[in-house]
Design a protein around this motif. Sequence first.
Motif, PDB file in Angstrom:
ATOM      1  N   VAL A 110      18.805  52.590  -7.403  1.00 46.87           N
ATOM      2  CA  VAL A 110      19.037  53.600  -6.321  1.00 46.87           C
ATOM      3  C   VAL A 110      20.641  53.835  -6.861  1.00 46.87           C
ATOM      4  N   PHE A 111      20.889  53.427  -8.043  1.00 44.33           N
ATOM      5  CA  PHE A 111      22.199  53.712  -8.390  1.00 44.33           C
ATOM      6  C   PHE A 111      22.604  54.749  -9.599  1.00 44.33           C
ATOM      7  N   GLY A 112      21.555  55.326  -9.819  1.00 47.76           N
ATOM      8  CA  GLY A 112      21.482  56.471 -10.987  1.00 47.76           C
ATOM      9  C   GLY A 112      21.509  55.772 -12.311  1.00 47.76           C
ATOM     10  N   SER A 144       5.073  47.103  -2.591  1.00 47.88           N
ATOM     11  CA  SER A 144       5.549  48.520  -2.236  1.00 47.88           C
ATOM     12  C   SER A 144       7.059  48.130  -1.597  1.00 47.88           C
ATOM     13  N   SER A 145       7.508  48.819  -0.629  1.00 49.92           N
ATOM     14  CA  SER A 145       8.774  48.565  -0.187  1.00 49.92           C
ATOM     15  C   SER A 145       9.014  49.022   1.160  1.00 49.92           C
ATOM     16  N   MET A 146       9.882  48.713   1.860  1.00 50.64           N
ATOM     17  CA  MET A 146      10.115  49.218   3.167  1.00 50.64           C
ATOM     18  C   MET A 146      10.931  50.465   3.103  1.00 50.64           C
ATOM     19  N   ALA A 206      32.931  47.154   4.682  1.00 48.20           N
ATOM     20  CA  ALA A 206      32.753  48.608   4.879  1.00 48.20           C
ATOM     21  C   ALA A 206      31.848  49.415   5.647  1.00 48.20           C
ATOM     22  N   VAL A 207      31.047  48.488   6.456  1.00 50.78           N
ATOM     23  CA  VAL A 207      29.872  48.961   7.394  1.00 50.78           C
ATOM     24  C   VAL A 207      29.965  48.155   8.376  1.00 50.78           C
ATOM     25  N   PRO A 208      29.930  48.967   9.694  1.00 46.09           N
ATOM     26  CA  PRO A 208      30.011  48.024  11.130  1.00 46.09           C
ATOM     27  C   PRO A 208      29.104  47.270  11.117  1.00 46.09           C
ATOM     28  N   GLU A 266      22.167  46.995  11.732  1.00 50.99           N
ATOM     29  CA  GLU A 266      21.424  45.410  11.184  1.00 50.99           C
ATOM     30  C   GLU A 266      20.402  46.250  10.006  1.00 50.99           C
ATOM     31  N   HIS A 267      20.287  45.092   9.077  1.00 47.26           N
ATOM     32  CA  HIS A 267      19.372  45.327   7.930  1.00 47.26           C
ATOM     33  C   HIS A 267      18.659  44.240   7.670  1.00 47.26           C
ATOM     34  N   GLY A 268      17.220  44.616   7.407  1.00 48.23           N
ATOM     35  CA  GLY A 268      16.129  43.480   7.335  1.00 48.23           C
ATOM     36  C   GLY A 268      16.322  43.213   5.985  1.00 48.23           C
ATOM     37  N   SER A 318      24.047  42.814   9.601  1.00 44.56           N
ATOM     38  CA  SER A 318      24.619  43.960   8.797  1.00 44.56           C
ATOM     39  C   SER A 318      24.519  43.497   7.258  1.00 44.56           C
ATOM     40  N   TYR A 319      24.267  44.504   6.395  1.00 41.12           N
ATOM     41  CA  TYR A 319      24.202  43.920   4.919  1.00 41.12           C
ATOM     42  C   TYR A 319      25.120  42.998   4.664  1.00 41.12           C
ATOM     43  N   GLU A 320      26.181  43.326   5.047  1.00 45.07           N
ATOM     44  CA  GLU A 320      27.528  42.524   4.160  1.00 45.07           C
ATOM     45  C   GLU A 320      27.439  41.147   5.303  1.00 45.07           C
ATOM     46  N   ASP A 321      27.243  41.227   6.494  1.00 45.20           N
ATOM     47  CA  ASP A 321      27.550  39.998   7.093  1.00 45.20           C
ATOM     48  C   ASP A 321      26.328  38.933   6.717  1.00 45.20           C
ATOM     49  N   PRO A 342      28.306  52.689 -10.121  1.00 43.52           N
ATOM     50  CA  PRO A 342      28.711  51.868  -8.871  1.00 43.52           C
ATOM     51  C   PRO A 342      27.848  51.638  -7.914  1.00 43.52           C
ATOM     52  N   LEU A 343      27.971  50.362  -6.917  1.00 47.13           N
ATOM     53  CA  LEU A 343      27.111  50.044  -5.929  1.00 47.13           C
ATOM     54  C   LEU A 343      27.213  51.172  -4.953  1.00 47.13           C
ATOM     55  N   LEU A 344      28.366  51.752  -4.798  1.00 43.63           N
ATOM     56  CA  LEU A 344      28.365  52.767  -3.871  1.00 43.63           C
ATOM     57  C   LEU A 344      28.369  54.247  -4.029  1.00 43.63           C
ATOM     58  N   ASN A 345      27.448  54.677  -3.656  1.00 37.10           N
ATOM     59  CA  ASN A 345      26.991  56.171  -3.837  1.00 37.10           C
ATOM     60  C   ASN A 345      26.571  56.730  -2.561  1.00 37.10           C
ATOM     61  N   TYR A 348      23.741  57.552  -1.453  1.00 41.39           N
ATOM     62  CA  TYR A 348      22.367  57.071  -1.156  1.00 41.39           C
ATOM     63  C   TYR A 348      22.567  55.462  -0.263  1.00 41.39           C
ATOM     64  N   THR A 349      23.427  54.869  -1.150  1.00 39.18           N
ATOM     65  CA  THR A 349      23.430  53.320  -0.752  1.00 39.18           C
ATOM     66  C   THR A 349      24.140  53.292   0.507  1.00 39.18           C
ATOM     67  N   LEU A 350      25.375  54.113   0.541  1.00 40.11           N
ATOM     68  CA  LEU A 350      26.277  54.026   1.765  1.00 40.11           C
ATOM     69  C   LEU A 350      25.243  54.349   2.989  1.00 40.11           C
ATOM     70  N   ALA A 351      24.671  55.499   2.747  1.00 36.12           N
ATOM     71  CA  ALA A 351      23.553  55.815   4.004  1.00 36.12           C
ATOM     72  C   ALA A 351      22.788  54.614   4.271  1.00 36.12           C
ATOM     73  N   MET A 352      22.077  54.094   3.208  1.00 36.52           N
ATOM     74  CA  MET A 352      21.169  52.725   3.669  1.00 36.52           C
ATOM     75  C   MET A 352      21.882  51.596   4.493  1.00 36.52           C
ATOM     76  N   ALA A 353      22.979  51.352   3.986  1.00 30.54           N
ATOM     77  CA  ALA A 353      23.783  50.181   4.425  1.00 30.54           C
ATOM     78  C   ALA A 353      24.161  50.695   5.893  1.00 30.54           C
ATOM     79  N   ASN A 354      24.242  51.795   6.088  1.00 30.34           N
ATOM     80  CA  ASN A 354      25.003  52.437   7.334  1.00 30.34           C
ATOM     81  C   ASN A 354      23.749  52.520   8.557  1.00 30.34           C
TER      82      ASN A 354
HETATM   83  C1  LIG Z   1      28.388  50.231   1.341  1.00 32.91           C
HETATM   84  C2  LIG Z   1      28.585  48.856   0.490  1.00 32.91           C
HETATM   85  C3  LIG Z   1      29.749  48.116   1.091  1.00 32.91           C
HETATM   86  O1  LIG Z   1      29.819  46.960   0.706  1.00 32.91           O
HETATM   87  C4  LIG Z   1      27.259  48.010   0.512  1.00 32.91           C
HETATM   88  C5  LIG Z   1      26.384  48.713  -0.429  1.00 32.91           C
HETATM   89  C6  LIG Z   1      25.141  48.049  -0.306  1.00 32.91           C
HETATM   90  C7  LIG Z   1      23.890  48.574  -1.050  1.00 32.91           C
HETATM   91  C8  LIG Z   1      24.206  48.381  -2.555  1.00 32.91           C
HETATM   92  C9  LIG Z   1      22.525  48.008  -0.402  1.00 32.91           C
HETATM   93  C10 LIG Z   1      22.252  48.261   0.908  1.00 32.91           C
HETATM   94  C11 LIG Z   1      21.025  48.469   1.258  1.00 32.91           C
HETATM   95  C12 LIG Z   1      20.341  47.930  -0.095  1.00 32.91           C
HETATM   96  C13 LIG Z   1      18.840  48.345  -0.476  1.00 32.91           C
HETATM   97  C14 LIG Z   1      17.845  47.912   0.673  1.00 32.91           C
HETATM   98  O2  LIG Z   1      17.952  46.490   0.857  1.00 32.91           O
HETATM   99  C15 LIG Z   1      16.255  48.269   0.519  1.00 32.91           C
HETATM  100  C16 LIG Z   1      16.141  47.989  -0.933  1.00 32.91           C
HETATM  101  C17 LIG Z   1      14.501  48.114  -0.937  1.00 32.91           C
HETATM  102  C18 LIG Z   1      14.179  48.081  -2.329  1.00 32.91           C
HETATM  103  O3  LIG Z   1      12.826  48.451  -2.420  1.00 32.91           O
HETATM  104  C19 LIG Z   1      14.827  47.828  -3.737  1.00 32.91           C
HETATM  105  C20 LIG Z   1      16.298  47.575  -3.290  1.00 32.91           C
HETATM  106  C21 LIG Z   1      16.796  48.338  -2.060  1.00 32.91           C
HETATM  107  C22 LIG Z   1      16.922  49.839  -2.245  1.00 32.91           C
HETATM  108  C23 LIG Z   1      18.340  47.647  -1.692  1.00 32.91           C
HETATM  109  C24 LIG Z   1      19.537  48.129  -2.734  1.00 32.91           C
HETATM  110  C25 LIG Z   1      20.734  47.758  -2.310  1.00 32.91           C
HETATM  111  C26 LIG Z   1      21.106  48.334  -1.121  1.00 32.91           C
HETATM  112  C27 LIG Z   1      21.209  50.072  -1.146  1.00 32.91           C
END
Ligand SMILES: C[C@@H](CO)CCC[C@@H](C)[C@H]1CC[C@H]2[C@@H]3[C@H](O)CC4=CC(=O)CC[C@]4(C)[C@H]3CC[C@]12C
Length: 441
Positions: free
Chosen positions: A164-166, A200-202, A291-293, A297-299, A339-342, A389-392, A394-400
């Motif tokens: 998901v990082f390009g 598969s994946s969530m 970076a995220v509140p 909550e993240h599974g 949260s992802y970070e916690d 980078p980890l932050l793009n 898409y990943t910001l939206a995911m984490a948020n």
């Molecule tokens: C904003 C950043 C501040 O520290 C944090 C960025 C975190 C992201 C890199 C991750 C947040 C959510 C993750 C994804 C999530 O767990 C679901 C996933 C399922 C999959 O099938 C593959 C991995 C991933 C996409 C996972 C990847 C990393 C995050 C985007």
Amino acid sequence: MPVDCQVATRGRCGSRGGGQRARGLGWAPFLERARREEKRAEGRRRCGGPASPGGSLSSGQRGRPGTVAAARMAACAEAPELVYLVTGGCGFLGEHVVRMLLEQEPRLRELRVFDLRLSPWLEELKTGPVQVTAIQGDVTQAHEVAAAVSGAHVVIHTAGVVDVFGRVSPETIYKVNVQGTQNVIEACVQMGTRFLVHTSSMEVVGPNIKGQPFHRGDEDTPYEAVHKHPYPQSKAQAERLVLEANGREVRGGLTLVTCALRPTGIYGEGHQIMRDFYRQGLRLGGRLFRAVPASVEHGRVYVGNVAWMHVLVARELEQRAALMGGQVYFCYDQSPYKSYEDFNMEFLGPCGLRLVGTRPLLPHWLLVLLTALNTLLQWLLRPLVLYAPLLNPYTLAMANTTFTVSTNKAQRHFGYKPLFSWEVSRARTILWLQGKEGSAQ
Ligand SMILES: C[C@@H](CO)CCC[C@@H](C)[C@H]1CC[C@H]2[C@@H]3[C@H](O)CC4=CC(=O)CC[C@]4(C)[C@H]3CC[C@]12C
Ligand SMILES: NC(=O)C1=CN([C@@H]2O[C@H](COP(=O)(O)OP(=O)(O)OC[C@H]3O[C@@H](n4cnc5c(N)ncnc54)[C@H](O)[C@@H]3O)[C@@H](O)[C@H]2O)C=CC1
């Protein structure tokens, strides 16, 4: 914020992290206790003992958990007969599935490990009682897949491009995740292999492009699953192919039985992103910046439990084909909702890192701007270097976006209970991050 460049190498084997010890808070006795508990569980998990704490209802003994140990003993006494194929068996999850099968499937005669890149740790597995066959191959090559599937009773298809990082082009993501899955299905049909378990994946569900929360949802929760990113799109398409293939006639006239497991964010030994955060924290003087509140909550689910679910599904698919065929199951365990970070701090904290800020240090609009900048840089630098980078966006939206699962479908359908408690999952992950784990993972 993780805005630095993530190197596109894997380096899964033999990492020894930064080697920092758990600081303060009495972690050492806790880890020691967890290690002892795990050793005891290990003993119980071996053939002949009840799988603790979850256990499975072994074939022929369903609904009578009291006789599980006896059934295992009996299965061990019989000549092992089954051939399993694990695609992507050298990946983060694949390695755990491979090791779990060797530990937990007494009927196993041969285990084929199929991967684009074979890992050195496979060699040490070849000395055990089960024949371990390493197959270097590409799921996008139909003939290679067919050759590997030929004669297998069960296929566990974990191979895929996770990006998901390009780092990888959308075309390659599609080719591997969708075309590769289609090749696996066709190989099963051609070769008369009846049982296919697909990872598969969530992400096939969400978070969706609208950023709508999925709070403690289950497999039947209505949710608008709309994706734009190549990874979730490819996973959704692959899952559909697998589920539609359920019931197809395979060579020999019997039917194909398929199902799909949807892990949430997997963590545990070998989790590359966790290690990246750890290294980044070390570089930043032992700090990470929120970076995220904390309320989002993240599974998350421990890799050992995800592997255990795969093993159980594969084992039960034959006896419960009518119930389980064509079904999807979220992967879950007792990992806390955070949260992802916690959540990451549950491991990084004991490794000596600190998360700075109780609220995000930068306003959201600035983070969005940074993600846009990262996207631009990635595009500009592409001819010269891979900037991923980890932050793009898409990943910001995911984490948020809140995405958490609460379900017991796997327990109801095939008797799944997590094999590893949260305490053990956490302790194992910490030990791995600290480089104290003996395993090559
Ligand atoms: C904003 C950043 C501040 O520290 C944090 C960025 C975190 C992201 C890199 C991750 C947040 C959510 C993750 C994804 C999530 O767990 C679901 C996933 C399922 C999959 O099938 C593959 C991995 C991933 C996409 C996972 C990847 C990393 C995050 C985007
Ligand atoms: N990591 C996570 O948090 C989650 C992962 N998943 C899924 O789990 C599966 C495994 O993921 P991970 O172990 O995290 O990824 P990984 O990248 O560690 O493992 C994937 C494996 O597939 C192999 N592979 C890639 N392309 C291949 C090809 N063309 N032919 C043969 N093998 C190939 C890779 O070499 C690698 O060993 C994937 O299908 C992924 O979509 C699902 C949910 C969450």
